[in-house]
Design a protein around this motif. Structure first.
Motif, PDB file in Angstrom:
ATOM      1  N   MET A   6       0.740  -1.300  -0.020  1.00  0.00           N
ATOM      2  CA  MET A   6      -0.158  -0.009   0.128  1.00  0.00           C
ATOM      3  C   MET A   6       0.848   1.050   0.094  1.00  0.00           C
ATOM      4  N   ALA A   7       0.358   2.397  -0.388  1.00  0.00           N
ATOM      5  CA  ALA A   7       1.042   3.694  -0.566  1.00  0.00           C
ATOM      6  C   ALA A   7       0.914   4.178   0.703  1.00  0.00           C
ATOM      7  N   GLY A   8       2.173   4.825   1.400  1.00  0.00           N
ATOM      8  CA  GLY A   8       1.943   5.881   2.619  1.00  0.00           C
ATOM      9  C   GLY A   8       2.202   7.263   2.100  1.00  0.00           C
ATOM     10  N   PRO A   9       2.605   8.146   3.155  1.00  0.00           N
ATOM     11  CA  PRO A   9       2.696   9.421   2.903  1.00  0.00           C
ATOM     12  C   PRO A   9       3.608   9.755   1.989  1.00  0.00           C
ATOM     13  N   GLU A  10       3.422  10.593   1.033  1.00  0.00           N
ATOM     14  CA  GLU A  10       4.519  11.310   0.108  1.00  0.00           C
ATOM     15  C   GLU A  10       4.880   9.969  -0.937  1.00  0.00           C
ATOM     16  N   GLY A  11       3.976   9.104  -1.387  1.00  0.00           N
ATOM     17  CA  GLY A  11       4.371   8.109  -2.244  1.00  0.00           C
ATOM     18  C   GLY A  11       5.191   6.936  -1.682  1.00  0.00           C
ATOM     19  N   VAL A  12       5.456   6.900  -0.230  1.00  0.00           N
ATOM     20  CA  VAL A  12       6.455   5.998   0.300  1.00  0.00           C
ATOM     21  C   VAL A  12       5.482   4.603   0.264  1.00  0.00           C
ATOM     22  N   THR A  13       6.234   3.578  -0.214  1.00  0.00           N
ATOM     23  CA  THR A  13       5.427   2.148   0.017  1.00  0.00           C
ATOM     24  C   THR A  13       5.454   1.641   1.400  1.00  0.00           C
ATOM     25  N   VAL A  14       4.268   1.447   2.046  1.00  0.00           N
ATOM     26  CA  VAL A  14       4.532   0.862   3.245  1.00  0.00           C
ATOM     27  C   VAL A  14       3.634  -0.597   3.160  1.00  0.00           C
ATOM     28  N   PHE A  15       4.588  -1.653   3.699  1.00  0.00           N
ATOM     29  CA  PHE A  15       4.287  -2.965   3.551  1.00  0.00           C
ATOM     30  C   PHE A  15       3.552  -3.470   5.110  1.00  0.00           C
ATOM     31  N   PRO A  16       2.710  -4.189   4.638  1.00  0.00           N
ATOM     32  CA  PRO A  16       1.858  -4.877   6.029  1.00  0.00           C
ATOM     33  C   PRO A  16       2.816  -5.642   6.919  1.00  0.00           C
ATOM     34  N   PRO A  17       2.663  -5.559   8.244  1.00  0.00           N
ATOM     35  CA  PRO A  17       3.715  -6.406   9.067  1.00  0.00           C
ATOM     36  C   PRO A  17       3.490  -7.796   8.679  1.00  0.00           C
ATOM     37  N   VAL A  18       4.770  -8.423   8.961  1.00  0.00           N
ATOM     38  CA  VAL A  18       4.650 -10.102   8.842  1.00  0.00           C
ATOM     39  C   VAL A  18       4.156 -10.634  10.225  1.00  0.00           C
ATOM     40  N   VAL A  19       3.138 -11.580   9.854  1.00  0.00           N
ATOM     41  CA  VAL A  19       2.434 -12.138  11.219  1.00  0.00           C
ATOM     42  C   VAL A  19       2.589 -13.607  11.122  1.00  0.00           C
ATOM     43  N   ASP A  20       2.940 -14.153  10.006  1.00  0.00           N
ATOM     44  CA  ASP A  20       3.182 -15.640  10.028  1.00  0.00           C
ATOM     45  C   ASP A  20       4.186 -16.148  10.955  1.00  0.00           C
ATOM     46  N   GLY A  21       3.723 -16.970  11.857  1.00  0.00           N
ATOM     47  CA  GLY A  21       4.794 -17.432  12.879  1.00  0.00           C
ATOM     48  C   GLY A  21       5.977 -18.162  12.189  1.00  0.00           C
ATOM     49  N   GLU A  22       5.959 -18.839  11.325  1.00  0.00           N
ATOM     50  CA  GLU A  22       7.062 -19.511  10.821  1.00  0.00           C
ATOM     51  C   GLU A  22       7.829 -18.517  10.170  1.00  0.00           C
ATOM     52  N   VAL A  23       7.463 -17.586   9.553  1.00  0.00           N
ATOM     53  CA  VAL A  23       8.217 -16.424   8.970  1.00  0.00           C
ATOM     54  C   VAL A  23       9.110 -15.498   9.894  1.00  0.00           C
ATOM     55  N   VAL A  24       8.189 -15.335  11.067  1.00  0.00           N
ATOM     56  CA  VAL A  24       8.810 -14.513  12.086  1.00  0.00           C
ATOM     57  C   VAL A  24       9.901 -15.123  12.691  1.00  0.00           C
ATOM     58  N   ALA A  25       9.715 -16.508  13.104  1.00  0.00           N
ATOM     59  CA  ALA A  25      10.943 -17.290  13.328  1.00  0.00           C
ATOM     60  C   ALA A  25      12.149 -17.486  12.477  1.00  0.00           C
ATOM     61  N   ALA A  26      11.803 -17.274  11.301  1.00  0.00           N
ATOM     62  CA  ALA A  26      13.074 -17.367  10.541  1.00  0.00           C
ATOM     63  C   ALA A  26      13.698 -16.043  10.331  1.00  0.00           C
ATOM     64  N   LEU A  27      13.035 -14.991  10.457  1.00  0.00           N
ATOM     65  CA  LEU A  27      13.280 -13.601  10.433  1.00  0.00           C
ATOM     66  C   LEU A  27      14.240 -13.635  11.910  1.00  0.00           C
ATOM     67  N   GLU A  28      13.735 -13.743  12.935  1.00  0.00           N
ATOM     68  CA  GLU A  28      14.447 -13.885  14.226  1.00  0.00           C
ATOM     69  C   GLU A  28      15.972 -14.691  14.195  1.00  0.00           C
ATOM     70  N   ALA A  29      15.880 -15.671  13.463  1.00  0.00           N
ATOM     71  CA  ALA A  29      17.074 -16.709  13.536  1.00  0.00           C
ATOM     72  C   ALA A  29      17.936 -15.857  12.643  1.00  0.00           C
ATOM     73  N   LEU A  30      17.623 -15.335  11.570  1.00  0.00           N
ATOM     74  CA  LEU A  30      18.610 -14.582  10.591  1.00  0.00           C
ATOM     75  C   LEU A  30      19.126 -13.347  11.362  1.00  0.00           C
ATOM     76  N   ALA A  31      18.158 -12.629  11.998  1.00  0.00           N
ATOM     77  CA  ALA A  31      18.879 -11.461  12.731  1.00  0.00           C
ATOM     78  C   ALA A  31      19.735 -12.072  13.895  1.00  0.00           C
ATOM     79  N   LYS A  32      19.459 -13.130  14.487  1.00  0.00           N
ATOM     80  CA  LYS A  32      20.554 -13.766  15.518  1.00  0.00           C
ATOM     81  C   LYS A  32      21.712 -14.058  15.152  1.00  0.00           C
TER      82      LYS A  32
END
Length: 265
Positions: free
Chosen positions: A1-27
């Protein structure tokens, strides 16, 4: 979706498996610099102090030498893929560690001669990790991704993740853009490699430092490659926008980094 001044704003990631994978990559990303900090403690001083120990003539040529090393390493690493199979991480680390010791034993001249060989080993390791994650190192986009891994802060620098290589701006995928990306990455990498050269400058002691630093460098860039291509594979397998996942990952890395800094106060 489009945010202020044309900046694209993505919806937050809520899938539990994807969140866990992102946390593992961040760690994995946050832990990558630990060995480099230990090496700095061994050789004494800070990363900036190490750079000041280099002769002015070497510092002046460092950007150009790094760019030449990256260009030559890219060609050599790509050609070697048809001859030598990809190696396990520990073999790449062992090889680079031995080369670091040999280069450091010869003092600064030896370290300068060893530099392009080490960069080739690092790049070949990154290409192998790309292939392990299902990406073709011969593909132009993947070639750029491999070079961009070097844009991440080196193992002897504290990085909050904001300037990680996989968050770098993309350029048009052409033969010319590969050279442009190498030129863009070279100054950042040269500052990191300058620390390595300075630590190896003293013969004999430099052999110990060279082995330790190459061990840290190889471990670090292999970890960063796994973060980079792990993120890309996650986006592909889940059918998610890679840019969105990059922002999610960056938020996790920087939030934890700020939390550690606040905790020290």
């Amino acid at each position: 979706m489009a945010g202020p001044e044309g900046v694209t704003v993505f919806p937050p990631v809520v899938d539990g498996e994807v969140v866990a994978a992102l946390e593992a990559l961040a760690k994995r990303h946050r832990g990558a610099s630990g060995l480099g900090m230990q090496v700095l403690g061994m050789v004494g001083g800070s990363a900036e102090a190490l750079l000041e120990k280099l002769p002015a003539a070497v510092k002046d040529r460092l950007d150009g030498a790094t760019q030449a090393a990256l260009t030559g390493a890219f060609t050599a690493a790509a050609r070697s893929r048809g001859v030598v199979a990809d190696r396990a991480d520990w073999l790449n680390t062992a090889l680079a560690t031995a080369m670091g010791a040999a280069g450091g034993f010869g003092g600064l001249p030896g370290a300068l001669a060893e530099l392009p060989v080490t960069v080739t080993v690092l790049l070949r390791a990154i290409q192998g990790i790309a292939a392990e994650h299902g990406f073709d190192p011969a593909d132009e986009t993947v070639r750029l991704d491999c070079i961009e891994v070097f844009a991440s802060a080196g193992p002897m620098r504290v990085d909050d993740g904001a300037e990680a290589g996989f968050l770098a701006a993309r350029v048009t995928v052409t033969g010319q853009s590969l050279n442009a990306l190498i030129a863009k990455v070279a100054p950042r990498l040269s500052a990191v490699l300058g620390q390595k050269l300075a630590a190896q400058a003293a013969p004999v002691l430099g052999a110990v430092a060279g082995a330790a630093i190459n061990y840290a460098f190889t471990s670090y860039y292999q970890e960063m490659a796994r973060v980079n291509f792990g993120l890309k594979r996650l986006a592909r397998e889940r059918g998610l926008d890679e840019g969105n996942l990059r922002e999610e990952l960056r938020a996790r890395i920087t939030a934890k980094g700020r939390g550690r800094i606040a905790g020290k106060g």
